[in-house]
Design a protein around this motif. Sequence first.
Motif, PDB file in Angstrom:
ATOM      1  N   LEU A 258      -8.289   1.330  35.031  1.00  0.00           N
ATOM      2  CA  LEU A 258      -8.771   1.653  36.375  1.00  0.00           C
ATOM      3  C   LEU A 258      -7.805   1.131  37.435  1.00  0.00           C
ATOM      4  CD1 LEU A 258     -12.517   0.748  35.755  1.00  0.00           C
ATOM      5  CD2 LEU A 258     -11.597   3.062  35.982  1.00  0.00           C
ATOM      6  N   SER A 259      -7.257  -0.053  37.191  1.00  0.00           N
ATOM      7  CA  SER A 259      -6.301  -0.642  38.131  1.00  0.00           C
ATOM      8  C   SER A 259      -5.027   0.183  38.223  1.00  0.00           C
ATOM      9  CB  SER A 259      -5.957  -2.078  37.711  1.00  0.00           C
ATOM     10  OG  SER A 259      -7.107  -2.897  37.719  1.00  0.00           O
ATOM     11  N   GLU A 260      -4.738   0.905  37.144  1.00  0.00           N
ATOM     12  CA  GLU A 260      -3.541   1.769  37.122  1.00  0.00           C
ATOM     13  C   GLU A 260      -3.823   3.148  37.698  1.00  0.00           C
ATOM     14  OE1 GLU A 260      -2.586   1.724  32.990  1.00  0.00           O
ATOM     15  OE2 GLU A 260      -1.546  -0.214  33.070  1.00  0.00           O
ATOM     16  N   GLY A 261      -5.049   3.336  38.225  1.00  0.00           N
ATOM     17  CA  GLY A 261      -5.399   4.603  38.860  1.00  0.00           C
ATOM     18  C   GLY A 261      -5.849   5.685  37.894  1.00  0.00           C
ATOM     19  N   LYS A 262      -6.316   5.291  36.700  1.00  0.00           N
ATOM     20  CA  LYS A 262      -6.729   6.263  35.683  1.00  0.00           C
ATOM     21  C   LYS A 262      -8.252   6.297  35.562  1.00  0.00           C
ATOM     22  CE  LYS A 262      -2.490   5.453  33.045  1.00  0.00           C
ATOM     23  NZ  LYS A 262      -1.916   4.836  31.824  1.00  0.00           N
ATOM     24  N   ASP A 263      -8.766   7.499  35.358  1.00  0.00           N
ATOM     25  CA  ASP A 263     -10.188   7.662  35.074  1.00  0.00           C
ATOM     26  C   ASP A 263     -10.416   7.457  33.580  1.00  0.00           C
ATOM     27  OD1 ASP A 263     -10.665   8.247  37.742  1.00  0.00           O
ATOM     28  OD2 ASP A 263     -10.400  10.403  37.433  1.00  0.00           O
ATOM     29  N   ILE A 264     -11.685   7.250  33.192  1.00  0.00           N
ATOM     30  CA  ILE A 264     -12.007   6.940  31.798  1.00  0.00           C
ATOM     31  C   ILE A 264     -13.156   7.816  31.299  1.00  0.00           C
ATOM     32  CG2 ILE A 264     -12.932   5.165  30.239  1.00  0.00           C
ATOM     33  CD1 ILE A 264     -11.566   3.068  32.021  1.00  0.00           C
ATOM     34  N   LEU A 265     -12.979   8.350  30.098  1.00  0.00           N
ATOM     35  CA  LEU A 265     -14.061   9.019  29.378  1.00  0.00           C
ATOM     36  C   LEU A 265     -14.351   8.186  28.140  1.00  0.00           C
ATOM     37  CD1 LEU A 265     -16.025  11.287  28.636  1.00  0.00           C
ATOM     38  CD2 LEU A 265     -14.103  12.541  27.626  1.00  0.00           C
ATOM     39  N   PHE A 266     -15.567   7.644  28.062  1.00  0.00           N
ATOM     40  CA  PHE A 266     -15.953   6.812  26.930  1.00  0.00           C
ATOM     41  C   PHE A 266     -16.896   7.569  26.002  1.00  0.00           C
ATOM     42  CE2 PHE A 266     -19.164   3.989  25.006  1.00  0.00           C
ATOM     43  CZ  PHE A 266     -18.333   3.231  24.194  1.00  0.00           C
ATOM     44  N   LEU A 267     -16.582   7.565  24.707  1.00  0.00           N
ATOM     45  CA  LEU A 267     -17.433   8.162  23.682  1.00  0.00           C
ATOM     46  C   LEU A 267     -17.941   7.043  22.797  1.00  0.00           C
ATOM     47  CD1 LEU A 267     -15.053  10.365  24.354  1.00  0.00           C
ATOM     48  CD2 LEU A 267     -16.042  11.568  22.413  1.00  0.00           C
ATOM     49  N   GLY A 268     -19.265   6.843  22.765  1.00  0.00           N
ATOM     50  CA  GLY A 268     -19.823   5.707  22.053  1.00  0.00           C
ATOM     51  C   GLY A 268     -20.660   6.053  20.847  1.00  0.00           C
ATOM     52  N   MET A 269     -20.877   5.034  20.027  1.00  0.00           N
ATOM     53  CA  MET A 269     -21.751   5.147  18.868  1.00  0.00           C
ATOM     54  C   MET A 269     -23.160   5.531  19.301  1.00  0.00           C
ATOM     55  SD  MET A 269     -22.583   2.309  15.876  1.00  0.00           S
ATOM     56  CE  MET A 269     -22.465   0.973  17.025  1.00  0.00           C
ATOM     57  N   SER A 270     -23.868   6.226  18.448  1.00  0.00           N
ATOM     58  CA  SER A 270     -25.206   6.733  18.754  1.00  0.00           C
ATOM     59  C   SER A 270     -26.136   5.674  19.339  1.00  0.00           C
ATOM     60  CB  SER A 270     -25.850   7.295  17.481  1.00  0.00           C
ATOM     61  OG  SER A 270     -27.206   7.637  17.718  1.00  0.00           O
TER      62      SER A 270
END
Length: 291
Positions: A77-89
């Motif tokens: 985030l500090s580097e200006g990037k967005d995040i998509l997180f895929l998690g365990m059920s």
Amino acid sequence: MSFVISTDSSANLPYDMICKWELSVVLLSYCVDGEEKNCLNLSEFDGHEYYASIKGKKVRTSMVNTMQYEEAWRKHLSEGKDILFLGMSSGISGTYQTAVAAAAALSEEFPERRIVTFDTLAASLGEGIQVIHAACCRDRGMSIDETVEELKKYRCRMHEIFMVDDLFHLYYGGRLTKGVAVFGTVLNIKPILTDDEQGRIVQHSKARGRGKGIKILAEDFAAHADRSSPLPVGIAHADCPEDAERLADAIKAADPGREVLTVCYEPVTGSHVGPAALALFYIGSLTAKPQ
């Protein structure tokens, strides 16, 4: 790279794939002889030694806490990037809800950035295959929103079916009642398990003996697999490589040319299914879960 894809180590992906797709992996932990451990690189994990050591034993595992998610994501985030997180059920662990809480906290700290969370309703390679697909979508130039819409099409058709050798590991982890565990063990029944529409573990069928169990897994694929799916088939095993190879051969016979990704169960999810567990993950032709 338009956005960062993050997941937890339950995704069970080989380290070379983690590097190839530049994934940000948050590590689940487990405790052996009082020592807290985690595993990112499966090539450095001695599955044979580990699963022999936990047979018949209760292994303590730990969810990722909000601080761990925040620490892993803050750099991006500090580097200006967005995040998509895929998690365990969320149907089998509170890890995903912890990620949601961490995302909410960081969104206040980085209001100009996006953190999108996606519940795969799966574990092991059922989760990992969806992570691979997300990375492919991103690298084809799709946005986070477009990627999530694409993921929804596959999440609802992700089939997970697995055979365990010792039901007590699922009982210790809170996934089965003690009565069911005792009943199956006494009668030497190899339960075939799957997940429901909410990603919770339920019974699929029963088999007497491992050979019959492997046959049921292969028949399930032959009956329900989407032959046009571009995604690989996943096989995870808890130190039973010969059985995994037999199952892979059956899959390739039913669908020649199909890519099959075979891994040893990483230690956290592996501790819940127990030694000699064998699991199959594939995209089915029919919807199995809600979008």
